[in-house]
Design a protein around this motif. Structure first.
Motif, short mmCIF file in Angstrom:
data_model
loop_
_atom_site.label_atom_id
_atom_site.label_comp_id
_atom_site.label_asym_id
_atom_site.label_seq_id
_atom_site.Cartn_x
_atom_site.Cartn_y
_atom_site.Cartn_z
N UNK A 253 0.65 -1.30 -0.04
CA UNK A 253 0.08 -0.11 0.26
C UNK A 253 0.72 1.22 0.01
N UNK A 254 2.05 0.88 0.56
CA UNK A 254 2.79 2.30 0.93
C UNK A 254 3.33 2.78 -0.39
N UNK B 77 4.25 13.59 9.75
CA UNK B 77 2.41 13.74 10.44
C UNK B 77 2.16 12.41 11.68
N UNK B 78 0.81 13.95 11.24
CA UNK B 78 0.41 13.71 12.80
C UNK B 78 -1.49 12.25 12.23
N UNK B 79 -1.60 12.23 11.31
CA UNK B 79 -2.28 11.53 10.80
C UNK B 79 -2.23 10.21 10.93
N UNK B 80 -3.11 9.48 9.98
CA UNK B 80 -3.47 7.27 10.93
C UNK B 80 -3.29 7.28 9.03
N UNK B 81 -2.73 6.12 8.95
CA UNK B 81 -3.27 5.61 7.89
C UNK B 81 -3.32 5.99 7.42
N UNK C 9 -3.19 8.43 5.22
CA UNK C 9 -3.52 9.59 5.16
C UNK C 9 -1.65 10.43 5.50
N UNK C 10 -0.77 9.77 6.64
CA UNK C 10 0.19 10.25 7.08
C UNK C 10 1.21 9.68 5.89
N UNK D 29 -6.02 20.03 -5.67
CA UNK D 29 -7.10 20.01 -5.69
C UNK D 29 -7.55 18.30 -5.42
N UNK D 30 -6.42 17.33 -6.01
CA UNK D 30 -6.69 15.92 -5.40
C UNK D 30 -6.55 15.57 -4.00
N UNK D 31 -5.77 16.48 -2.38
CA UNK D 31 -5.91 16.08 -1.95
C UNK D 31 -5.91 17.32 -0.76
N UNK D 32 -6.96 17.68 -0.76
CA UNK D 32 -7.06 18.97 -0.22
C UNK D 32 -8.10 18.59 0.20
N UNK D 33 -8.71 17.50 1.55
CA UNK D 33 -8.87 16.87 2.23
C UNK D 33 -7.64 17.18 3.39
#
Length: 294
Positions: free
Chosen positions: A29-30, A94-98, A100-101, A124-128
């Motif tokens: 996945x990574x 990054x402190x986001x979860x996988x 998104x990190x 645009x594609x990663x605005x979140x």
């Protein structure tokens, strides 16, 4: 946070990509998150043979090397290149979860090496992810939440229209927001269930949901036979990992208007809920609303 350094070099052929430090079970996945970003926007990437590469290849060919280090709540990523046309060396956390990190760190490291068109597409594609490097113009979808009170919902269409038009204007005039459209009216459970799909359908990354309540009650005043009241609640949502996540709420101070007669007809309620809504938008605090929209 990201630190970047660039140095000249000379190599235009496809490079190998090596990723070290992945958590067990996330390796594929990574790779599928990082490889397309580099190959599409930075430099062609070729697969590493099953038997690996020779020491001579390692000395002569261009390489992208990504290292991942995990702490309790943070992913630290570093990237270095060898024999690429432009040397890239960077670090991001990054402190986001996988996953998104992974997305956040690799995009942060590489962002300043993207072309102008790639930067626009990436944002645009990663605005979140709300990347610091991207202009934060949130694509905002307006949604009306039905009131479960049948009598009110059936006689408040005029009030809904008045408030929807004014909220649209506020969103359009706000520097950090881009108005995408009005999705329609939905019940609360429908919004929570279908919210992520609505954002995807309209290509938005923020939902502004407004909910109305109101009543017309008899008055004991000798001048007025009734009082019509209406109030509005705003709820902001975003999508995260397939769920509709509430970001915050704002209750607009109720507005009440006097009415000379008291009737139970739908047309009577429709008229005076609309009047109350128009008075509400004239008196609400745009400063407070804009602070909420921030």
């Amino acid at each position: 946070m990201a630190l970047l350094t660039f140095q000249g070099a000379s190599a235009k052929e496809a490079c190998f990509l090596f990723i070290n430090g992945e958590k067990e079970g996330q390796e594929f996945a990574i790779d599928q998150l990082i490889r397309p970003i580099i190959s599409t926007h930075i430099h062609p990437i070729k697969p590493v043979p099953a038997e690996g590469i020779t020491s001579r290849q390692e000395e002569l060919e261009c390489l992208f090397e990504v290292s991942l280090v995990y702490s309790e709540k943070t992913l630290n990523m570093s990237l270095d290149t060898k024999r690429t046309e432009s040397k890239i060396s960077g670090f991001a956390s990054s402190g986001n979860s996988f996953p998104d990190n992974i997305r956040e760190t690799i995009l942060t490291i590489l962002f300043h090496n993207f072309s102008a068109s790639s930067k626009k597409l990436i944002c645009s594609q990663n605005a979140d992810l709300f990347l610091e490097e991207c202009p934060q113009f949130l694509k905002t979808l307006l949604i009306h939440q039905y009131n479960p009170d049948k009598d009110f919902s059936e006689s408040s269409s005029q009030a809904v229209t008045v408030l929807a038009e004014e909220l649209q204007t506020l969103i359009q005039e706000h520097q950090g927001l881009e108005f995408i459209g009005m999705a329609g009216s939905f019940q609360e459970d429908q919004i929570l269930d279908q919210g992520p799909l609505l954002l995807k359908k309209y290509e938005a990354n923020l939902a502004m949901v407004f909910h109305l309540e109101g009543d017309i009650i008899p008055s004991k005043s000798s001048m007025w036979k009734a009082l019509a009241s209406i109030n509005v609640t705003l709820n902001a949502f975003k999508e995260k990992e397939g769920s509709f996540i509430k970001l915050g709420s704002f209750d607009i101070k109720p507005e009440r208007i006097p009415v000379r007669t008291f009737q139970k007809k739908k047309s009577f309620r429709e008229k005076h809920y609309g009047r109350a809504a128009r008075k509400l938008i004239k008196k609400w605090s745009e400063t407070e609303l804009n602070q909420y929209l921030e």
